[in-house]
Design an enzyme around this catalytic site. Structure first.
Site, mmCIF file in Angstrom:
data_model
loop_
_atom_site.group_PDB
_atom_site.id
_atom_site.type_symbol
_atom_site.label_atom_id
_atom_site.label_comp_id
_atom_site.label_asym_id
_atom_site.label_seq_id
_atom_site.Cartn_x
_atom_site.Cartn_y
_atom_site.Cartn_z
ATOM 1 N N GLY A 1 0.835 -1.207 0.000
ATOM 2 C CA GLY A 1 0.000 0.000 0.000
ATOM 3 C C GLY A 1 0.864 1.249 0.000
ATOM 4 N N ASN A 2 0.276 2.384 0.295
ATOM 5 C CA ASN A 2 1.066 3.618 0.414
ATOM 6 C C ASN A 2 0.414 4.532 1.442
ATOM 7 O OD1 ASN A 2 -0.806 5.541 -0.995
ATOM 8 N ND2 ASN A 2 -0.485 4.066 -2.660
ATOM 9 N N HIS A 3 1.055 5.678 1.693
ATOM 10 C CA HIS A 3 0.631 6.537 2.821
ATOM 11 C C HIS A 3 -0.524 7.487 2.493
ATOM 12 C CE1 HIS A 3 3.774 5.228 5.438
ATOM 13 N NE2 HIS A 3 4.725 5.564 4.578
ATOM 14 N N SER A 4 -1.131 7.390 1.316
ATOM 15 C CA SER A 4 -2.187 8.346 0.978
ATOM 16 C C SER A 4 -3.345 8.250 1.982
ATOM 17 C CB SER A 4 -2.710 8.056 -0.431
ATOM 18 O OG SER A 4 -3.865 8.818 -0.671
ATOM 19 N N ALA B 1 -3.631 7.780 -5.111
ATOM 20 C CA ALA B 1 -2.249 7.312 -5.226
ATOM 21 C C ALA B 1 -2.323 5.820 -5.588
ATOM 22 C CB ALA B 1 -1.514 7.515 -3.917
#
Ligand code: CTP
Length: 402
Positions: free
Chosen positions: A208-211, A276
């Site tokens: 995943g990512n930090h969005s 994102a």
């Protein structure tokens, strides 16, 4: 300027209540109709007579008249108003609003109101900074209410800091601007993508990512408040949104986001793609949890669909396509290249080098780059303010396109 607009003002027990007669006058002077509802405690700070004289209407305090039993309907008042402005809001009323407590005419009216709600807190700095007050404020914002944040300055207690209600002129301007823009996107369909995507590795793990989704959700809310019918395709985020103009489609993976966006896009006048999206996804998501073997683990990744680029290929002449670019170096050149390569009309550039911009923060600083015209740079603003800048730009471009 505000002829025919109906403004409901709610006053609670705070010393800043003494400034509200000026706010009433500002609205009346511009042709608006004003009704005032107050808590009992507010009447200790400013008299109902002053407010009824200025608003030319009776001021309501109690849910019913004890002498003749006549009923003051909180439902009617909430439905009558084009906008409900609660100012000043004490810490106590803020907490009641967040908890859904309806123990007086003002809080009951708030709970029944269908119109946009603005709230301008006023309290001592320690009360304002208390985690409960901050959490209550966040709760109200997550319901789509609008915060008119307090100023820093000298407080009635003699302390200096945040908690001073914003000045009546600023409150007036905020509401007037809101009402002027309110319906300029009526009849428009807009697609917004927001948040991260989660690409499964096995049943318990993902890439995943930090969005946080804050930027996209703020844009969706702005669009809906200005009358657009919004399809919000959102990756997994903890945000909540409640607006009748927003159709929220929740997805997890890039593939699901692509399917939802590509289905919605043909019927849209514009798409603002702030998600994102993962650029790569595991070739295979394991059915069972991957166990440690003591050795290294290699996960093979394959590229995902570039949703924005796919939409750029499908775009019709009257559609607007807006992308976001998060860059760490050569920001302007990279964003301009994305604008061209993905056939966009506008790209919103964030640089991770700008302090307070990017993931997880409540603030952002962006440069708007369009195919025609000079780039426009914003200062560091709240994500809500940035959303207003982006939506203003898109509304202007849509109206020019027509
Ligand atoms: N985007 C998308 N689908 C993807 C990847 C990105 O729709 N699979 C969109 C994002 O929503 C954003 C824009 O493309 O509006 C830019 O995303 P970004 O990751 O910055 O750009 P990329 O084109 O993926 O380029 P790179 O990662 O190489 O910088």
């Amino acid at each position: 300027m505000l002829k025919g607009k109906k403004i409901l003002i709610g006053i609670t027990g705070s010393i800043a209540a003494y400034k509200i007669p000026l706010l009433v006058r500002l609205f009346i002077r511009e042709g608006a109709e004003v009704k005032v509802v107050m808590t009992r405690c507010a009447t200790d700070f400013v008299t109902p007579l002053t407010l009824s004289t200025l608003s030319q209407k009776p001021v309501l305090i109690e849910p019913y008249d004890k002498t003749d039993g006549s009923w003051h309907s909180h439902v009617d008042w909430g439905r009558w108003a084009d906008v409900f402005v609660l100012a000043p809001v004490s810490a106590n009323t803020l907490a009641k609003m967040a908890a859904g407590i309806a123990d007086n005419l003002l809080t009951t009216t708030y709970l029944a109101a269908k119109c946009p709600v603005f709230f301008a807190p006023a309290m001592d700095l320690d009360m304002y900074h208390h985690p409960t007050t901050q959490r209550n404020t966040d709760t109200l914002l997550s319901y789509g209410n609008h915060l008119i944040a307090p100023n820093e300055g000298e407080l009635a207690s003699g302390l200096v800091g945040a908690g001073r209600m914003e000045e009546p002129e600023v409150i007036f301007r905020t509401i007037a601007d809101f009402l002027e823009k309110k319906n300029d996107l009526n009849g428009r369909n807009v697609l917004v993508s927001a948040g991260p995507t989660f690409e499964p590795i096995d049943p318990v793990r993902f890439i995943g990512n930090h969005s946080s989704g804050k930027m996209g959700y703020a844009i969706a809310l702005q669009l809906a408040e200005r009358g657009a019918a919004v399809t919000l395709v959102s990756g997994p985020v903890s945000l909540k949104l409640n607006h009748h103009g927003i159709n929220l489609i929740k997805v997890n993976t890039a593939e699901q986001m692509a399917a939802a966006c590509l289905e919605a896009f043909p019927a849209c006048d514009a798409a603002i793609m702030s998600a994102a999206v993962a650029d790569f996804t595991p070739v295979k998501a394991e059915k069972q949890k991957i166990k440690k073997t003591g050795g290294e683990l290699v996960i093979q990744l394959k590229p995902t669909t570039d949703i924005l680029a796919a939409m750029g290929k499908l775009k019709m002449g009257n559609q607007l396509l807006v992308g976001f670019a998060l860059e760490t170096e050569n920001e302007f050149a990279h964003a301009s290249a994305k604008l061209k390569n993905k056939n966009l009309d506008l790209i919103v550039l964030n640089s991770l080098n700008d302090e307070g911009a990017g993931f997880g923060t409540d603030t952002n600083k962006v440069t708007l780059i369009s195919a025609a015209g000079e780039p426009e740079q914003t200062p560091l603003l709240s994500k809500r303010e940035i959303a207003a800048v982006v939506v203003d730009k898109v509304a202007g471009m849509l109206n020019n396109n027509n």
